[in-house]
Design a protein around this motif. Structure first.
Motif, PDB file in Angstrom:
ATOM      1  N   GLY A  10       0.813  -1.221   0.000  1.00 17.55           N
ATOM      2  CA  GLY A  10       0.000   0.000   0.000  1.00 17.55           C
ATOM      3  C   GLY A  10       0.839   1.261   0.000  1.00 17.55           C
ATOM      4  N   HIS A  11       2.092   1.133   0.476  1.00 19.03           N
ATOM      5  CA  HIS A  11       2.953   2.320   0.563  1.00 19.03           C
ATOM      6  C   HIS A  11       4.070   2.294  -0.481  1.00 19.03           C
ATOM      7  N   THR A  12       3.819   1.606  -1.577  1.00 12.81           N
ATOM      8  CA  THR A  12       4.694   1.755  -2.738  1.00 12.81           C
ATOM      9  C   THR A  12       4.165   2.943  -3.545  1.00 12.81           C
ATOM     10  N   LEU A  70      -1.422  13.019  -0.497  1.00 16.13           N
ATOM     11  CA  LEU A  70      -0.817  12.733   0.797  1.00 16.13           C
ATOM     12  C   LEU A  70      -1.408  11.436   1.350  1.00 16.13           C
ATOM     13  N   CYS A  71      -0.531  10.547   1.799  1.00 15.07           N
ATOM     14  CA  CYS A  71      -0.963   9.254   2.336  1.00 15.07           C
ATOM     15  C   CYS A  71      -1.015   9.325   3.858  1.00 15.07           C
ATOM     16  N   ARG A  72      -1.750   8.395   4.474  1.00 17.25           N
ATOM     17  CA  ARG A  72      -1.820   8.346   5.946  1.00 17.25           C
ATOM     18  C   ARG A  72      -0.452   8.098   6.574  1.00 17.25           C
ATOM     19  N   CYS A  73       0.486   7.546   5.793  1.00 20.36           N
ATOM     20  CA  CYS A  73       1.813   7.264   6.338  1.00 20.36           C
ATOM     21  C   CYS A  73       2.690   8.516   6.342  1.00 20.36           C
ATOM     22  N   GLY A  74       2.229   9.604   5.710  1.00 18.69           N
ATOM     23  CA  GLY A  74       3.004  10.840   5.686  1.00 18.69           C
ATOM     24  C   GLY A  74       3.710  11.089   4.364  1.00 18.69           C
ATOM     25  N   GLY A 123       1.699  10.105  -2.659  1.00 18.37           N
ATOM     26  CA  GLY A 123       1.533   9.313  -3.873  1.00 18.37           C
ATOM     27  C   GLY A 123       1.521   7.804  -3.695  1.00 18.37           C
ATOM     28  N   CYS A 124       1.350   7.326  -2.436  1.00 14.28           N
ATOM     29  CA  CYS A 124       1.293   5.871  -2.213  1.00 14.28           C
ATOM     30  C   CYS A 124       0.060   5.271  -2.896  1.00 14.28           C
ATOM     31  N   LEU A 125       0.148   3.999  -3.243  1.00 12.44           N
ATOM     32  CA  LEU A 125      -0.991   3.272  -3.810  1.00 12.44           C
ATOM     33  C   LEU A 125      -2.220   3.401  -2.904  1.00 12.44           C
TER      34      LEU A 125
HETATM   35 ZN    ZN Z   1       1.767   5.596   2.401  1.00 16.65          ZN
END
Ligand code: ZN
Length: 427
Positions: free
Chosen positions: A262-264, A272-276, A279-281
């Motif tokens: 999910g974070h590729t 912006l992704c929840r991981c910070g 552009g993450c999947l």
């Molecule tokens: Zn992410």
């Protein structure tokens, strides 16, 4: 030397018990003759080992079949009532705890919603322990009937190097859980000693793994992954994860974080992704992100309700249909990355959101995967829907203690670690 000789005999014995128990578990009911044919063990060995397993209560007779002209053959199976296992899913909105017999038939279940404080660690630990007490009480069993508890969590699970690490006690993980640390960046868990925190509230053997990996194990054992040696099980929920299976086992990497698909990166400098990161999947195809991209989900309702509304809207509204088509292309491109990296024979789409959007999007997802992946590996890979339903994380979590039981050859599974260790030693 004498010591080494003794250990070898004991290991061989445990190896035979484990092999027959596993075979009966997955392929049973089977006759002694079939066990002999499949395992290559002599009739004498089969008779001895099966006799021991029956005496221990782990294996039972399951009727008989006629054989050509000879005596009827007695069928054997793993005794579902030998003990119970618990599976826990620390999910996005609730903690679900299920109690199963060894055939993984559900005996009791408890759903405990997360409070407004979300994944506050102490709160989650309390819910898991409360759920555990509730299912034991509701099923009317004693805690000593529970062989172990498996927990699936969102985040990276480091197994640590304590007694709970794989390989402890002659290759059998006794489930101390003490050293297990969870890094759940998207839920604010920074090196949380989750194993130790749970251990303070229960004496039962504890096994903890990433939720996508437990879902993967469930699909590999009982669902769409069965029979595949290399596969990727993709988990689409609010977030996105994956379980990469290589040579029949989950591939973990150096510190168990492998499979954070999910974070590729799908789009450099993207959403912006929840991981910070950007552009993450997950920031495109996770349910939370998908509903944000749509922007018209009914207010104050669950993500499940939002996704249902989006799928219904796509029948009338061209912009909703276009959003789903774009999502199918993103998902297909992400799957193409999995194909190019891992050369799996099968990719299984699961998780509650995957199961909701999959049936509609699967043809377009396959088309996109073909367009983005290298032709040769793509032609060897099938892309299929998961078969186990949205609660497969709890089933998968319950397979964690069950796998240890089968691996140990069913060494008597006592709640007290020192007694268990002593019994393993004498076997
Ligand atoms: Zn992410």
């Amino acid at each position: 030397m004498a010591d080494r000789g003794k250990r070898t005999v004991r290991d061989l014995r445990r190896g035979n018990r484990s092999a027959l128990l596993r075979h009966l578990y997955f392929e049973g009911p089977l006759s002694r003759q079939e066990l002999g044919r499949d395992s290559g063990l002599s009739a004498g060995s089969i008779s001895n080992v099966v006799g021991d397993l029956i005496a221990d209560g782990l294996v039972e007779e399951a009727g008989s079949v006629d054989s050509d002209g000879g005596r009827p053959r007695i069928l054997l199976r793993v005794a579902a009532g030998y003990g119970c296992v618990v599976g826990v899913d620390v999910g996005e909105t609730r903690v679900r705890v299920e109690l199963f017999d060894l055939a993984l038939t559900e005996l009791a279940a408890a759903d405990l919603p997360l409070s407004d404080s979300g994944h506050d660690v102490d709160h989650v630990v309390r819910l898991v322990l409360d759920g555990l007490s509730a299912v034991v009480r509701d099923a009317g069993i004693s805690e000593s009937d529970v062989l172990g508890v498996g927990v699936g969590v969102p985040g990276i699970v480091e197994q640590g190097d304590g007694a709970g690490a794989p390989g402890a006690a002659n290759g059998v993980d006794l489930g101390s859980g003490e050293g297990i640390v969870v890094h759940g960046q998207t839920i604010g868990w920074n090196a949380v000693p989750f194993g130790r925190l749970l251990r303070a509230g229960t004496d039962l053997p504890l096994y903890i793994d990433n939720g996508a990996k437990t879902l993967g194990q469930a699909e590999m054992w009982f669902g769409a992954g069965r029979g595949a040696g290399s596969a990727v099980i993709a988990l689409l929920g609010s977030g996105v994860g994956a379980c990469v299976v290589a040579d029949g086992k989950p591939y973990r990497g150096a510190t168990s974080s492998a499979g954070e698909w999910g974070h590729t990166t799908l789009q450099v400098g993207g959403r912006l992704c929840r991981c910070g990161a950007r552009g993450c999947l997950e920031a495109y195809v996770g349910a939370e992100a998908l509903l944000e991209r749509w922007g018209r989900a009914p207010e104050g309702q669950s993500e499940e309700a939002g996704l249902t509304a989006l799928l219904a809207a796509a029948d009338e509204d061209p912009s909703a249909a276009a959003l789903l088509a774009e999502t199918a292309e993103y998902l297909g491109a992400g799957i193409a990355d999995l194909i190019n990296l891992f050369n799996p024979e099968r990719i299984v789409i699961g998780g509650w959101a995957g199961l909701m959007i999959g049936p509609r999007l699967l043809p377009a997802v396959r088309e996109a995967a073909v367009a983005y992946a290298l032709h040769h590996p793509c032609a060897q890979t099938s892309i299929e829907m998961g078969r186990l339903g949205p609660d497969a994380v709890t089933v998968g979590a319950a397979t964690l203690p069950l796998a240890r039981l089968l691996d140990s050859g069913g060494a008597p599974w006592n709640r007290n670690p020192t007694v268990r260790e002593a019994r393993l030693e004498v076997r």
